[in-house]
Design an enzyme around this catalytic site. Sequence first.
Site, PDB file in Angstrom:
ATOM      1  CD  GLU A 101      -2.734   1.482   2.351  1.00  0.00           C
ATOM      2  OE1 GLU A 101      -2.646   0.746   3.349  1.00  0.00           O
ATOM      3  OE2 GLU A 101      -3.598   2.359   2.222  1.00  0.00           O
TER       4      GLU A 101
ATOM      5  CG  ASP B  34      -3.347  -2.236   4.067  1.00  0.00           C
ATOM      6  OD1 ASP B  34      -2.516  -1.516   4.659  1.00  0.00           O
ATOM      7  OD2 ASP B  34      -4.499  -1.870   3.786  1.00  0.00           O
TER       8      ASP B  34
ATOM      9  CB  ILE C 199      -1.396  -0.270   9.461  1.00  0.00           C
ATOM     10  CG1 ILE C 199      -0.050  -0.483  10.147  1.00  0.00           C
ATOM     11  CG2 ILE C 199      -2.495  -0.117  10.521  1.00  0.00           C
ATOM     12  CD1 ILE C 199       0.374   0.664  11.085  1.00  0.00           C
ATOM     13  CG  ASP C 200      -7.357  -2.361   6.041  1.00  0.00           C
ATOM     14  OD1 ASP C 200      -7.365  -1.450   5.193  1.00  0.00           O
ATOM     15  OD2 ASP C 200      -8.389  -2.900   6.467  1.00  0.00           O
TER      16      ASP C 200
ATOM     17  CB  THR D 151      -3.793   4.050   8.620  1.00  0.00           C
ATOM     18  OG1 THR D 151      -3.190   2.994   7.878  1.00  0.00           O
ATOM     19  CG2 THR D 151      -2.716   4.991   9.100  1.00  0.00           C
TER      20      THR D 151
ATOM     21  CG  ASP E 271      -7.916  -1.462   1.460  1.00  0.00           C
ATOM     22  OD1 ASP E 271      -7.087  -1.220   2.343  1.00  0.00           O
ATOM     23  OD2 ASP E 271      -8.320  -0.605   0.648  1.00  0.00           O
TER      24      ASP E 271
HETATM   25  C1  IPD Z   1      -8.852   1.948   4.779  1.00  0.00           C
HETATM   26  C2  IPD Z   1      -9.693   1.180   5.759  1.00  0.00           C
HETATM   27  C3  IPD Z   1     -11.073   1.790   5.868  1.00  0.00           C
HETATM   28  C4  IPD Z   1     -11.758   1.863   4.562  1.00  0.00           C
HETATM   29  C5  IPD Z   1     -10.888   2.517   3.507  1.00  0.00           C
HETATM   30  C6  IPD Z   1      -9.494   1.885   3.445  1.00  0.00           C
HETATM   31  P1  IPD Z   1      -6.228   2.146   5.248  1.00  0.00           P
HETATM   32  O1  IPD Z   1      -7.563   1.396   4.670  1.00  0.00           O
HETATM   33  O2  IPD Z   1      -9.818  -0.141   5.342  1.00  0.00           O
HETATM   34  O3  IPD Z   1     -11.929   1.061   6.685  1.00  0.00           O
HETATM   35  O4  IPD Z   1     -12.956   2.571   4.724  1.00  0.00           O
HETATM   36  O5  IPD Z   1     -11.510   2.325   2.261  1.00  0.00           O
HETATM   37  O6  IPD Z   1      -8.710   2.583   2.515  1.00  0.00           O
HETATM   38  O7  IPD Z   1      -6.141   3.435   4.512  1.00  0.00           O
HETATM   39  O8  IPD Z   1      -6.475   2.337   6.691  1.00  0.00           O
HETATM   40  O9  IPD Z   1      -5.157   1.177   4.955  1.00  0.00           O
END
Ligand code: IPD
Length: 275
Positions: free
Chosen positions: A80, A96, A98-99, A101, A223
């Site tokens: 990512e 990813d 940290i999903d 973040t 994700d």
């Molecule tokens: C996000 C998270 C969030 C979702 C966003 C993602 P990130 O990932 O999964 O819940 O609503 O679409 O981009 O930016 O924290 O890696």
Amino acid sequence: MSTSDPAAANRALIAELAELALRVAREAADLVRERRAEPVEVALTKSSPVDVVTEADQASERLLAWLLKAARPDDGFLGEEGADVAGTSGVRWIVDPIDGTVNFLYGIAQYAVSVAAELDGEVVAGAVVNPASGLEFCAALGGGATRNDEPIRVRDTVPIDQRLVLTGFSYEARIRALQGQAVAQLLPKVRDLRRFGSAALDLCTVACGQADAYVEEGGHLWDYAAAGLVLREAGGRTRMLPGVGGTDAMVAAPAEGFEEFLALVGEVGFLADHR
Ligand code: IPD
């Protein structure tokens, strides 16, 4: 391993990739947990001022890249936070670091390290590890899905007005406004909605039967790669479709009730085709 049996060799490779995915996701989760104990620094923003990258995201991605390169030097790698390396082995890792973040930044315990392995373009192994809760979701293509080593399964299908739906919002204000309209239409037609803040954990939540469905526009391959496999191996279906805001939307649900849910999210305005 016998090279005269390609199917067995393939199964063995998938098992090896699944084991490696979990091992490196755990190591990165350890790093992320340690980083959460220190002050969290925002390193930069991406698609909008609220789309943040922390130093821990970057450190976790560097660690994952390093561990995977050490274990399998010929594989590709997509992360990512910007890493995109072509490989020669037919395997590509999609991570990813940290999903969730924003949850990590605020100290809300809903974030995860996500590691998937693609073989010739198909995701075949995945691990999603939440450093805060210790939950570990894993899957290997054709081998089922687990949460902390216990097999998991989606919920039985209930009437659509009794389904608990998970969703999330784009970092782009223009798309968010459209998502808000669709959510307003959806809410009276289902049991309720939840917005937890990690797409990967949302899919795993559906996979282990703690929610009935998920829809969101604006997510990315990293994700969904690992968690999508977890959900499919637990009896779910996933589909990427053009969203109302012009980017991809993920629709996911147990296979049995999937079409009905897809029709509903189209009808209430999440998808481009139904406008
Ligand atoms: C996000 C998270 C969030 C979702 C966003 C993602 P990130 O990932 O999964 O819940 O609503 O679409 O981009 O930016 O924290 O890696």
